[in-house]
Design a protein around this motif. Sequence first.
Motif, short mmCIF file in Angstrom:
data_model
loop_
_atom_site.label_atom_id
_atom_site.label_comp_id
_atom_site.label_asym_id
_atom_site.label_seq_id
_atom_site.Cartn_x
_atom_site.Cartn_y
_atom_site.Cartn_z
N TRP A 251 0.97 -1.18 0.15
CA TRP A 251 -0.19 -0.07 -0.01
C TRP A 251 0.97 1.24 0.09
CZ3 TRP A 251 -4.79 -0.37 -0.91
CH2 TRP A 251 -5.73 -1.54 -0.41
N ILE A 252 0.81 1.92 -1.14
CA ILE A 252 1.70 3.25 -1.19
C ILE A 252 0.90 4.38 -1.01
CG2 ILE A 252 3.76 2.03 -2.66
CD1 ILE A 252 2.32 3.63 -4.81
N PRO A 253 1.54 5.35 -0.19
CA PRO A 253 0.73 6.51 -0.11
C PRO A 253 0.31 7.46 -1.51
CG PRO A 253 2.66 6.95 1.20
CD PRO A 253 2.79 5.44 0.23
N VAL A 254 -0.85 7.94 -1.69
CA VAL A 254 -1.24 8.85 -2.97
C VAL A 254 -1.64 10.02 -2.41
CG1 VAL A 254 -1.66 6.53 -4.31
CG2 VAL A 254 -3.43 7.56 -2.93
N GLU A 255 -1.83 10.56 -1.31
CA GLU A 255 -1.96 11.74 -0.97
C GLU A 255 -1.82 11.86 0.46
OE1 GLU A 255 -6.40 12.34 -1.14
OE2 GLU A 255 -6.56 11.93 -3.42
N GLY A 256 -1.50 13.21 0.83
CA GLY A 256 -1.04 13.37 2.09
C GLY A 256 -2.13 13.27 3.03
N ARG A 257 -1.74 13.54 4.51
CA ARG A 257 -2.76 13.45 5.55
C ARG A 257 -4.03 14.26 5.56
NH1 ARG A 257 2.43 12.29 8.46
NH2 ARG A 257 2.45 10.15 8.77
N TYR A 258 -4.69 14.37 6.05
CA TYR A 258 -5.93 15.24 6.14
C TYR A 258 -6.62 15.26 7.37
CZ TYR A 258 -9.88 12.09 4.71
OH TYR A 258 -10.82 11.29 4.66
N ARG A 259 -7.22 16.25 7.95
CA ARG A 259 -7.63 16.34 9.16
C ARG A 259 -8.91 15.91 8.91
NH1 ARG A 259 -4.90 20.94 12.60
NH2 ARG A 259 -2.83 20.20 12.22
N ILE A 260 -9.58 15.40 10.29
CA ILE A 260 -11.10 14.94 10.54
C ILE A 260 -11.29 15.84 11.56
CG2 ILE A 260 -12.90 13.26 10.98
CD1 ILE A 260 -10.97 11.25 9.56
N MET A 261 -12.42 17.01 11.53
CA MET A 261 -12.96 17.75 12.45
C MET A 261 -14.35 17.37 12.99
SD MET A 261 -10.30 19.64 12.27
CE MET A 261 -10.46 21.09 13.09
N SER A 262 -14.69 17.63 14.16
CA SER A 262 -15.98 17.43 14.70
C SER A 262 -16.87 18.33 14.18
CB SER A 262 -15.99 17.33 16.23
OG SER A 262 -17.36 17.44 16.52
N GLU A 263 -17.96 18.10 13.77
CA GLU A 263 -18.93 18.92 12.97
C GLU A 263 -19.68 19.75 14.35
OE1 GLU A 263 -21.91 17.99 10.40
OE2 GLU A 263 -20.47 16.52 9.19
N ASP A 264 -19.70 19.13 15.39
CA ASP A 264 -20.36 19.86 16.56
C ASP A 264 -19.38 20.92 17.23
OD1 ASP A 264 -22.74 18.52 16.15
OD2 ASP A 264 -22.27 17.11 17.46
N SER A 265 -18.21 20.37 17.37
CA SER A 265 -17.30 21.15 18.32
C SER A 265 -16.31 21.81 17.62
CB SER A 265 -16.78 20.39 19.59
OG SER A 265 -15.92 19.33 18.84
N GLY A 266 -16.26 21.32 16.18
CA GLY A 266 -15.09 21.88 15.49
C GLY A 266 -13.58 21.40 16.03
N GLU A 267 -13.48 20.78 16.96
CA GLU A 267 -12.20 20.19 17.44
C GLU A 267 -11.62 19.05 16.26
OE1 GLU A 267 -12.46 18.29 21.13
OE2 GLU A 267 -13.27 20.13 22.19
N LEU A 268 -10.43 19.01 16.33
CA LEU A 268 -9.61 17.91 15.57
C LEU A 268 -9.97 16.57 16.39
CD1 LEU A 268 -7.80 17.07 13.29
CD2 LEU A 268 -5.87 17.62 14.91
N ILE A 269 -10.36 15.54 15.62
CA ILE A 269 -10.70 14.21 16.46
C ILE A 269 -9.91 13.15 15.75
CG2 ILE A 269 -12.78 14.83 17.17
CD1 ILE A 269 -13.98 13.31 14.72
N GLY A 270 -9.29 13.51 14.38
CA GLY A 270 -8.51 12.28 13.63
C GLY A 270 -7.96 12.86 12.54
N GLY A 271 -7.57 11.86 11.72
CA GLY A 271 -6.71 11.90 10.57
C GLY A 271 -6.82 10.89 9.84
N ALA A 272 -6.77 11.30 8.41
CA ALA A 272 -6.79 10.06 7.33
C ALA A 272 -5.90 10.09 6.41
CB ALA A 272 -8.20 9.84 6.63
N MET A 273 -5.17 9.12 5.72
CA MET A 273 -4.57 9.14 4.81
C MET A 273 -4.90 8.22 3.59
SD MET A 273 -0.28 8.76 5.30
CE MET A 273 0.82 9.12 3.89
N ARG A 274 -4.53 8.34 2.44
CA ARG A 274 -5.07 7.47 1.32
C ARG A 274 -3.97 7.00 0.70
NH1 ARG A 274 -8.18 8.79 -3.98
NH2 ARG A 274 -9.32 6.90 -3.94
N PHE A 275 -4.30 5.52 0.28
CA PHE A 275 -3.21 4.59 -0.31
C PHE A 275 -3.65 3.91 -1.42
CE2 PHE A 275 -2.30 5.05 4.16
CZ PHE A 275 -0.72 4.96 4.28
N ARG A 276 -2.72 3.53 -2.24
CA ARG A 276 -3.13 2.49 -3.38
C ARG A 276 -2.40 1.45 -3.46
NH1 ARG A 276 -3.85 4.63 -9.71
NH2 ARG A 276 -4.97 3.00 -10.59
N TYR A 277 -3.08 0.14 -3.82
CA TYR A 277 -2.29 -0.99 -3.87
C TYR A 277 -1.61 -1.12 -5.13
CZ TYR A 277 -1.27 -5.79 -2.46
OH TYR A 277 -0.55 -7.01 -1.96
#
Length: 157
Positions: free
Chosen positions: A84-110
């Motif tokens: 699995w190789i990275p194809v895009e950088g990391r992006y942040r996942i924010m809470s819709e209610d609080s606006g706080e940063l809750i997680g992150g994601a990264m995209r890969f391609r096999y």
Amino acid sequence: MAEVRCRISDEDIVEGYLRPKVNGAATANPRYIVDNMEEDVYKREPWLLPQPTDPILNPNEWLYLGKRDWKYLWAEGVDCEGSWIPVEGRYRIMSEDSGELIGGAMRFRYCFRNKNDKEAPMVLSNWFMREYRLCDKFGNPVKTRHVLCKITCYPHL
């Protein structure tokens, strides 16, 4: 390539499934999430993973709770035949209610090569993975091996 949107939001994936698992909560996962915590989901070819169907998921899309060894950027498969190789950088996942940063994601391609030919060039496949993980309030990944992966196969790539 137009990406088909998952019917489950990124926030739901992080807060509803991944965080309870990391925190050790005794919650049952929905039947459409494969709890693969005893196996490194990155060590198997994606087409060999269990593929449960459910109307909440798009066709050719699966969710896996798994673990990852963070010392490698590339998530290399068995016998160096696929990665699995990275194809895009990391992006942040924010809470819709609080606006706080809750997680992150990264995209890969096999990518893969013919079996037993470690000199052959890697070939891009039509399998993609979005890897979700928890972050602290500063955007740093939480130190855990747990990840939730959404794997998608695009049949007409």
